[in-house]
Design a protein around this motif. Structure first.
Motif, mmCIF file in Angstrom:
data_model
loop_
_atom_site.group_PDB
_atom_site.id
_atom_site.type_symbol
_atom_site.label_atom_id
_atom_site.label_comp_id
_atom_site.label_asym_id
_atom_site.label_seq_id
_atom_site.Cartn_x
_atom_site.Cartn_y
_atom_site.Cartn_z
ATOM 1 N N PRO A 152 32.619 54.124 28.471
ATOM 2 C CA PRO A 152 33.771 53.210 28.412
ATOM 3 C C PRO A 152 34.962 53.908 27.748
ATOM 4 O O PRO A 152 34.790 54.859 26.989
ATOM 5 C CB PRO A 152 33.291 52.066 27.520
ATOM 6 C CG PRO A 152 31.841 52.241 27.330
ATOM 7 C CD PRO A 152 31.488 53.644 27.667
ATOM 8 N N ASP A 153 36.146 53.437 28.056
ATOM 9 C CA ASP A 153 37.344 53.920 27.369
ATOM 10 C C ASP A 153 37.543 53.194 26.051
ATOM 11 O O ASP A 153 38.203 53.684 25.152
ATOM 12 C CB ASP A 153 38.594 53.649 28.225
ATOM 13 C CG ASP A 153 38.857 54.790 29.179
ATOM 14 O OD1 ASP A 153 38.139 55.804 29.098
ATOM 15 O OD2 ASP A 153 39.768 54.662 30.007
ATOM 16 N N ARG A 262 49.121 59.960 29.798
ATOM 17 C CA ARG A 262 47.752 60.215 30.222
ATOM 18 C C ARG A 262 47.283 59.140 31.210
ATOM 19 O O ARG A 262 46.635 59.409 32.206
ATOM 20 C CB ARG A 262 46.829 60.233 28.996
ATOM 21 C CG ARG A 262 45.497 60.905 29.232
ATOM 22 C CD ARG A 262 44.522 60.573 28.124
ATOM 23 N NE ARG A 262 44.112 59.175 28.204
ATOM 24 C CZ ARG A 262 42.854 58.777 28.373
ATOM 25 N NH1 ARG A 262 41.902 59.657 28.435
ATOM 26 N NH2 ARG A 262 42.546 57.494 28.453
ATOM 27 N N LYS A 263 47.680 57.902 30.893
ATOM 28 C CA LYS A 263 47.287 56.786 31.747
ATOM 29 C C LYS A 263 47.910 56.909 33.140
ATOM 30 O O LYS A 263 47.254 56.684 34.155
ATOM 31 C CB LYS A 263 47.749 55.475 31.095
ATOM 32 C CG LYS A 263 46.688 54.436 31.021
ATOM 33 C CD LYS A 263 47.105 53.284 30.143
ATOM 34 C CE LYS A 263 47.983 52.301 30.865
ATOM 35 N NZ LYS A 263 48.333 51.134 30.024
ATOM 36 N N GLU A 264 49.185 57.302 33.164
ATOM 37 C CA GLU A 264 49.863 57.457 34.455
ATOM 38 C C GLU A 264 49.256 58.598 35.265
ATOM 39 O O GLU A 264 49.132 58.510 36.486
ATOM 40 C CB GLU A 264 51.359 57.715 34.240
ATOM 41 C CG GLU A 264 52.124 56.471 33.814
ATOM 42 C CD GLU A 264 53.539 56.792 33.327
ATOM 43 O OE1 GLU A 264 54.381 55.889 33.390
ATOM 44 O OE2 GLU A 264 53.798 57.925 32.861
ATOM 45 N N GLN A 265 48.885 59.656 34.562
ATOM 46 C CA GLN A 265 48.257 60.784 35.269
ATOM 47 C C GLN A 265 46.968 60.342 35.939
ATOM 48 O O GLN A 265 46.695 60.651 37.094
ATOM 49 C CB GLN A 265 47.932 61.912 34.285
ATOM 50 C CG GLN A 265 49.142 62.677 33.829
ATOM 51 C CD GLN A 265 48.773 63.784 32.841
ATOM 52 O OE1 GLN A 265 47.636 64.246 32.797
ATOM 53 N NE2 GLN A 265 49.736 64.183 32.038
ATOM 54 N N MET A 270 43.977 58.900 40.753
ATOM 55 C CA MET A 270 43.171 57.891 41.430
ATOM 56 C C MET A 270 43.817 57.504 42.758
ATOM 57 O O MET A 270 43.156 57.434 43.791
ATOM 58 C CB MET A 270 43.027 56.676 40.505
ATOM 59 C CG MET A 270 42.117 55.578 41.001
ATOM 60 S SD MET A 270 42.812 54.509 42.268
ATOM 61 C CE MET A 270 44.116 53.696 41.357
ATOM 62 N N LEU A 271 45.144 57.263 42.731
ATOM 63 C CA LEU A 271 45.847 56.851 43.959
ATOM 64 C C LEU A 271 45.686 57.892 45.056
ATOM 65 O O LEU A 271 45.403 57.579 46.210
ATOM 66 C CB LEU A 271 47.335 56.661 43.664
ATOM 67 C CG LEU A 271 47.720 55.381 42.931
ATOM 68 C CD1 LEU A 271 49.154 55.473 42.439
ATOM 69 C CD2 LEU A 271 47.552 54.181 43.850
ATOM 70 N N GLU A 374 43.193 47.243 36.234
ATOM 71 C CA GLU A 374 42.571 48.556 36.360
ATOM 72 C C GLU A 374 43.255 49.575 35.462
ATOM 73 O O GLU A 374 42.600 50.308 34.716
ATOM 74 C CB GLU A 374 42.652 48.970 37.830
ATOM 75 C CG GLU A 374 42.223 50.369 38.155
ATOM 76 C CD GLU A 374 43.381 51.335 38.312
ATOM 77 O OE1 GLU A 374 43.374 52.349 37.591
ATOM 78 O OE2 GLU A 374 44.266 51.090 39.146
ATOM 79 N N GLN A 375 44.591 49.614 35.515
ATOM 80 C CA GLN A 375 45.295 50.626 34.721
ATOM 81 C C GLN A 375 45.094 50.416 33.221
ATOM 82 O O GLN A 375 44.996 51.371 32.469
ATOM 83 C CB GLN A 375 46.783 50.617 35.056
ATOM 84 C CG GLN A 375 47.067 51.095 36.467
ATOM 85 C CD GLN A 375 48.533 50.886 36.831
ATOM 86 O OE1 GLN A 375 49.411 51.412 36.171
ATOM 87 N NE2 GLN A 375 48.779 50.098 37.853
ATOM 88 N N ASP A 376 45.010 49.162 32.816
ATOM 89 C CA ASP A 376 44.863 48.908 31.384
ATOM 90 C C ASP A 376 43.413 48.866 30.925
ATOM 91 O O ASP A 376 43.112 49.251 29.808
ATOM 92 C CB ASP A 376 45.524 47.576 31.014
ATOM 93 C CG ASP A 376 47.032 47.639 31.148
ATOM 94 O OD1 ASP A 376 47.570 48.766 31.196
ATOM 95 O OD2 ASP A 376 47.668 46.575 31.230
ATOM 96 N N TYR A 377 42.535 48.385 31.777
ATOM 97 C CA TYR A 377 41.201 48.050 31.261
ATOM 98 C C TYR A 377 40.018 48.533 32.084
ATOM 99 O O TYR A 377 38.897 48.091 31.853
ATOM 100 C CB TYR A 377 41.097 46.529 31.055
ATOM 101 C CG TYR A 377 42.153 46.021 30.118
ATOM 102 C CD1 TYR A 377 42.232 46.494 28.816
ATOM 103 C CD2 TYR A 377 43.091 45.086 30.547
ATOM 104 C CE1 TYR A 377 43.217 46.050 27.952
ATOM 105 C CE2 TYR A 377 44.078 44.632 29.686
ATOM 106 C CZ TYR A 377 44.140 45.121 28.397
ATOM 107 O OH TYR A 377 45.114 44.687 27.549
ATOM 108 N N ASN A 378 40.231 49.421 33.050
ATOM 109 C CA ASN A 378 39.039 49.960 33.717
ATOM 110 C C ASN A 378 38.163 50.597 32.639
ATOM 111 O O ASN A 378 38.674 51.176 31.685
ATOM 112 C CB ASN A 378 39.440 51.018 34.757
ATOM 113 C CG ASN A 378 38.267 51.451 35.627
ATOM 114 O OD1 ASN A 378 37.300 50.697 35.803
ATOM 115 N ND2 ASN A 378 38.322 52.666 36.164
#
Ligand code: NAG
Length: 622
Positions: A152-153, A262-265, A270-271, A374-378
């Motif tokens: 988990p993150d 880091r999150k945007e990367q 993923m995209l 997804e971006q915040d809580y995957n």
């Protein structure tokens, strides 16, 4: 040639084994009653609970202590880790991996940091769809969880008033120690209360206050549209790259990843990955394929790699009861809008609870909301409030949510209860780019038709934006949740009008209207006549033994669902127009099913002298 012959011999052998397995299963399927099967499952669960040293409260206790220590000195380094790096995490500390003991014990002793080697890695790198025996499957799954499952993150602790987000250190090969210490429930409740008192204005951890659900919720139309290409363009512009999203340009070098967080990367990677593979991808969410399960298909509702055993009906009902609340409470606090639909909604229509044979929960979410989630809580592990149970829920989002693709990935995300592998399924709804079926607009006036906006999920279930919104507050399984605005047209289309207006027999159950519940035919096929069903004329909250067809189980079940059914029938008998009510005084009902681990643990330790699931935890928050 030799290899070919060897391969076909192997294939033949497999086919023979399958046929043999199948006949065994067929035999047990037709000659053993459902009662027997449920009894067997419960016995197995009790035995596994008895031999397991795993203590579900141990990791919770550790995390609570860690938060408490950080609250005293945020700069310190503790047994679990530090605020800066996050806590050490190993699935073996958080999940009961007893089913892997045969292979894992040696490693646990020799490599106390929880590492694996090539032998183990290789052993567990097998597709869950590879058909094999139950024993091998659970062993492999346990090894997979031990060695390979993504960490988990963050771990999110639920208190009475707040969620506290604890970051997880992504470096593997550390662990908190193989904690088998048992902690009484009062200890973890106390620990939770302590950190809660200090977390209100804590700057050390991200916190989200727990809030009540609203009476009505609007979702803007934009939330139903999403384009992976546009998302990539946005990120590329931020990186200073040119605007093309042409596949050839995917690997161009004139963009600067460093300009992204880091999150945007991660989102960008993923995209790119998902957009390239959406048309050829295999299913993302898998369940284990097991010979002996070939016909019953019980494992279909248990997520790999969390599957350890088959789950009895009543244990499943308990897990679902807790899980629905945990989800809607988490979602509201984190500003994610979702609602129940389909199978779950059909159960709700009758008596405000899930149907007893329903194996999962169906939830819908607008596509842009899922993208945010997804971006915040995957990869978020949400701990149940220790006051109510020991569940741990793992949120995982399928990267192929981004577009239709080959249609194999119509489950877009899952909220998985890791002790059992049971889950909530999420499907995204988006504004349709396909031609909707004519029946979607049936019964609409010309004026409405022109305004109607068609939405579909990847499995091509159609709904109108106007049917769903604004969402309505309701009580489902006793917890606060949301349902679509117009229920009847949705259910009419999906199941037919009769399915919920006159259908009183379903899946070996019969609906007894005098007690508002589905009763298994094996207990009684109809309401008993000439007997008073309740303990007294005045108090209808309990069934007399005679009134329960002499079944203690039915008495127990009735007591559990009584309040939900009453509330539903009093307030929501007219599905599309509920009775006017004051949301402030319509509190969620207590948790009425015992935590599954506690259920088995209590019986094994003789803390109880009965096998009832009924319990009453009044909700102290809100
Ligand atoms: C979410 O996390 C899982 C586990 O690491 C990963 O496989 C998946 O691709 C992630 N989903 C998205 C949408 O990034």
């Amino acid at each position: 040639m030799g290899l070919m012959r060897y391969k076909s011999a192997k294939l033949l052998l497999r086919v023979l084994v399958v046929v043999f397995g199948a006949s065994l299963v067929l035999h047990s399927f037709f000659f053993k009653s459902d009662d027997y099967w449920q009894h067997t499952l419960e016995k197995q669960a009790l035995e596994m609970n008895k031999v397991s040293k795993f203590q579900p409260r141990a990791p919770v206790h550790e995390v609570l202590s860690f938060i408490e220590e950080i609250q005293k000195d945020p700069k310190g380094t503790y047994k679990l880790g530090s605020l800066e790096k996050g806590i050490a995490f190993h699935w073996d500390d958080w999940m009961d991996l007893t089913t892997g003991d045969a292979l894992l014990d040696k490693y646990r002793t020799e490599l106390p940091m929880g590492q694996c080697d090539a032998v183990l890695d290789n052993y567990c790198s097998v597709n869950p769809y590879w058909m094999e025996s139950y024993k091998t499957k659970v062993l492999r799954q346990a090894v997979y969880a031990y060695c390979k499952a993504a960490l988990p993150d963050r771990v999110v602790v639920t208190t009475d008033s707040h969620y506290v987000h604890v970051p997880v250190n992504s470096e593997k090969s550390q662990r908190l120690g193989y904690g088998h210490t048992s902690h009484p429930q009062e200890d973890v409740i106390l620990g939770m209360e302590k950190i809660q008192a200090k977390s209100k204005d804590s700057k050390n951890f991200k916190t989200h206050p727990i809030v009540r659900l609203q009476r009505e919720v609007e979702v803007p139309m934009e939330d139903f549209t999403y384009s992976p290409e546009q998302e990539m363009v946005k990120l590329q512009m931020k990186m200073g790259g040119h605007k093309s999203t042409d596949k050839k340009d995917n690997d161009n070098d004139d963009v600067d990843l460093q300009k992204l967080t880091r999150k945007e990367q991660e989102y960008f990677h993923m995209l790119r990955y998902a957009n390239t593979h959406a048309d050829t991808a295999d299913k993302f969410f898998k369940y284990p394929w097991i010979y002996s399960d070939l016909f019953k298909g019980q494992a279909h509702h248990l997520s790999a790699p969390f599957f350890k055993r088959f789950i009895s009906d009543r244990e499943r009902e308990s897990v679902i009861h807790h899980m629905i609340r945990a989800w809607f409470e988490f979602a509201e606090a984190h500003e994610i809008v979702t609602w129940i639909n389909y199978g779950s909604l059909l159960g709700w229509v009758y008596n405000g609870v899930n149907m007893p044979w329903d194996t999962d929960v169906d939830i819908q979410i607008p596509i842009a909301q899922l993208s945010k989630l997804e971006q915040d809580y995957n990869r978020t592990l949400v701990l149940e409030n220790p006051r109510y149970g020991n569940a741990k829920y793992y949120l995982e989002v399928n990267p192929f949510y981004i577009r239709q693709g080959n249609g194999k990935n119509f489950i877009d995300a899952r909220f998985i209860e890791v002790n059992s592998g049971l889950y909530i399924d999420f499907s995204v709804l988006s504004k349709s780019i396909y031609e909707p079926p004519a029946e979607l607009f049936e019964g609409l006036e010309e004026k409405e038709k022109n305004k109607a906006i068609a939405l579909n999920c990847k499995n091509f279930n159609w709904q109108l934006y106007q049917e769903i919104l604004p969402l309505k507050y309701t009580t489902f399984e006793g917890g606060a949740s949301y349902i679509p605005h117009k229920i009847s047209s949705i259910l009419d289309r999906k199941y037919g009008h009769a399915s919920y207006t006159s259908k009183l027999r379903f899946m070996n159950h019969n609906y007894q209207q005098d007690i508002n519940m589905w009763v298994p035919d094996r207990i009684c096929k109809a309401s008993p006549s000439d007997t008073n069903r309740f303990v007294s004329e005045k108090d209808h909250s309990k069934l007399s033994l005679e009134g329960a067809c002499n079944s203690v189980l039915l008495q127990d079940e009735y007591e559990i669902i009584y309040q939900s059914a009453q509330r539903h029938i009093n307030m929501e008998s007219k599905l599309d127009s509920p009775v006017d009510y004051d949301i402030k005084t319509t509190q969620p009902l207590p948790i009425l099913r015992k935590d599954a681990w506690e259920y088995y643990n209590d019986i094994n330790n003789q803390y109880v002298d009965n096998d009832r699931w009924f319990i009453k935890h009044t909700i102290s928050s809100l």
